[in-house]
Design an enzyme around this catalytic site. Structure first.
Site, PDB file in Angstrom:
ATOM      1  N   ASP A  33       0.811  -1.217   0.000  1.00 43.03           N
ATOM      2  CA  ASP A  33       0.000   0.000   0.000  1.00 43.03           C
ATOM      3  C   ASP A  33       0.849   1.273   0.000  1.00 43.03           C
ATOM      4  OD1 ASP A  33      -2.242  -1.701   0.180  1.00 43.03           O
ATOM      5  OD2 ASP A  33      -2.142  -1.718   2.372  1.00 43.03           O
ATOM      6  N   GLU A 210     -11.209  -0.581  -4.339  1.00 47.74           N
ATOM      7  CA  GLU A 210     -10.631   0.050  -3.144  1.00 47.74           C
ATOM      8  C   GLU A 210      -9.391   0.842  -3.544  1.00 47.74           C
ATOM      9  OE1 GLU A 210      -9.557  -3.198  -0.580  1.00 47.74           O
ATOM     10  OE2 GLU A 210      -8.232  -4.111  -2.057  1.00 47.74           O
TER      11      GLU A 210
HETATM   12  O1  FUB Z   1      -3.219  -3.842   2.972  1.00 48.81           O
HETATM   13  C1  FUB Z   1      -4.520  -4.170   3.383  1.00 48.81           C
HETATM   14  C2  FUB Z   1      -5.521  -3.830   2.309  1.00 48.81           C
HETATM   15  O2  FUB Z   1      -5.210  -4.546   1.114  1.00 48.81           O
HETATM   16  C3  FUB Z   1      -5.532  -2.388   1.868  1.00 48.81           C
HETATM   17  O3  FUB Z   1      -6.163  -1.533   2.764  1.00 48.81           O
HETATM   18  C4  FUB Z   1      -6.191  -2.523   0.530  1.00 48.81           C
HETATM   19  O4  FUB Z   1      -6.078  -1.396  -0.284  1.00 48.81           O
HETATM   20  C5  FUB Z   1      -5.464  -3.729  -0.030  1.00 48.81           C
HETATM   21  O5  FUB Z   1      -4.246  -3.378  -0.592  1.00 48.81           O
END
Ligand code: FUB
Length: 457
Positions: A33, A210
């Site tokens: 991330d 997301e």
């Molecule tokens: O790293 C945990 C979660 O996985 C993140 O919040 C999302 O964007 C995905 O990358």
């Protein structure tokens, strides 16, 4: 002019660029991330901390790195963790940091005590902290599992926007204090025109999942996000003429790439005249969908401001500057690391640790200038004798410049400086390699810890 010459020399030197393999850019920890932040002459990189082997994203802390040249990254450790937020119990997920009026606001998401995901904000006086939970409670705490992946941008008129969301995309207008907001939480409508499709729509449609990344460039607003293809996340984007939409779907940026990771999550910046896409993959040794690492590709926007399709590479970006070896360089400023990690303590800060035989550090584009150095100094700590630090240029087995036989220093955290003669002349720009060796070392035992180095002439 002199600086320009050095940078040009660095960019032209084929010796090191031919062998360069920068991606993933951090090899001492798993760094998912990625959220880059440009500040003055540096890029700060905020990441999560994956623990491969766990069957889910059970993450407990966040990390910070910085670079002035896009290839050598300085590890600033982990200034915040779940422990920094009294309301957080698990899942230290994606985050982003932004500066306003000399303060740094690091928006994070984590699982809260009521078993929802919530967004909090830590504030610090420097990009590397220390940081403190600004509110003692979440900033966004609706009873919702979608409260993840905050992204923040301050518009030219001073209005700051916080976007976030899994499955749904929300925003609020932040107040000038950056730790409160005015108005309702607004959900952005998702259609084929805005984000390529709607969740549960047809299989061949893209869809917002997301990881939004919100920014403005040349009067246009961009929303990059993790979309979906073949049950794996791609990176897609939409643009708008206003910070709150309507959004227009523009297609995929990173599609069908062998990242080996189910998720993808990115950030985009301009730095020293080039544009860079940060994303994560699972290609670091020992990695996987729960062991993801930051990687970077440079790219050029099309003339109309659209973003080209970007493929992953092992090489990553070229150096955008050089390292001065005659000033103290932290050992944790690294382009490539093998068989070692980093640790931090109160006294020393961050240092290279867990050093094992056969490992090495590579530092790219080190500019020795026209006069060769005569000596080399390193700060090292060893609880046991037997370790050797060798300094080479151009490759790990290239010309040897110096060698330090490390005695016991009084403990693994007891750092002492050692100076040795440089035994081969070196001028101009080279990659430096620190090779980790030992005499009569039991296989697998650690050799020494390494805090900083410099050359003298
Ligand atoms: O790293 C945990 C979660 O996985 C993140 O919040 C999302 O964007 C995905 O990358």
């Amino acid at each position: 002019m002199k600086k320009l010459f050095s940078v040009t020399a660095a960019l032209c030197c084929s010796l090191w660029s031919a062998q360069a393999q920068n991606n993933p850019v951090i090899q001492t920890h798993y760094t998912p991330d990625p959220a880059p932040m440009v500040r003055k002459d540096s890029v700060y990189l905020y990441t999560g901390d994956d623990i491969p082997g766990y069957p889910f994203y059970y993450m407990t802390k966040w990390r910070v790195y910085s670079t002035a040249d896009m290839v050598n990254w300085t590890d600033h450790g982990s200034p915040i963790s779940l422990e920094s937020f009294s309301w957080a119990v698990d899942r230290a997920w994606a985050a982003q940091c932004i500066e306003r009026n000399g303060k740094f606001y690091w928006y994070i998401c984590a699982q809260s005590k009521d078993n929802n995901m919530a967004i909090g904000v830590a504030v610090g006086d420097s990009p590397t902290g220390p940081f403190k939970d600004a509110l003692g409670k979440p900033l966004i705490a609706t009873p919702n599992w979608s409260n993840i992946d905050p992204t923040v941008h301050i518009d030219s008129d001073g209005q700051a926007y916080l976007y976030w969301g899994n499955g749904h995309l929300y925003y609020v207008k932040l107040n000038e204090d950056m730790i409160s907001y005015t108005g309702d939480i607004t959900e952005v409508p998702q259609t084929a025109e805005s984000f390529g499709g709607v969740r549960g729509g047809t299989n061949n449609q893209d869809v917002y999942i997301e990881g939004p990344w919100f920014y403005k460039r040349n009067q246009q607003y961009y929303m990059m996000y993790a979309g979906m293809e073949n049950r794996t996340e791609c990176l897609s984007y939409a643009t708008s003429q206003s910070p709150t939409g309507p959004w227009q779907y523009k297609g995929k940026i990173m599609s069908k790439q062998p990242t080996n990771s189910f998720t993808n999550h990115g950030g985009i910046i301009d730095f020293k005249g080039k544009s860079y896409l940060f994303y994560h993959n699972a290609l670091l040794k020992g990695g996987g969908s729960y062991g993801r690492s930051t990687a970077i590709e440079s790219f050029t926007y099309n003339a109309d401001g659209t973003i080209p399709a970007i493929s992953i590479s092992a090489e990553g970006p070229a150096p955008a500057g050089v390292i001065n070896p005659y000033k103290r360089v932290e050992a944790e400023t690294i382009a490539k690391a093998e068989n070692c990690s980093t640790s931090q303590d109160e006294q020393t800060g961050v240092y290279v640790s867990d050093i094992r035989t056969g490992g090495y550090l590579r530092i790219r584009a080190v500019d020795f200038g026209k006069t060769a150095p005569t000596s080399f100094t390193a700060s090292l700590a060893a609880g046991l004798a037997g370790g050797i630090l060798e300094v080479h240029v151009d490759s790990v087995g290239g010309t040897k410049l110096a060698s330090i036989i490390v005695p016991r220093t009084g403990g693994w955290q007891s750092f002492k400086t050692f100076t040795e003669k440089v035994t081969a002349p070196v001028t101009g720009v080279h990659d430096v390699f620190f090779a980790f060796k030992g005499q009569n070392i039991t296989a697998g035992r650690k050799l020494y810890n390494f805090d900083y180095w410099k050359f003298e002439r």
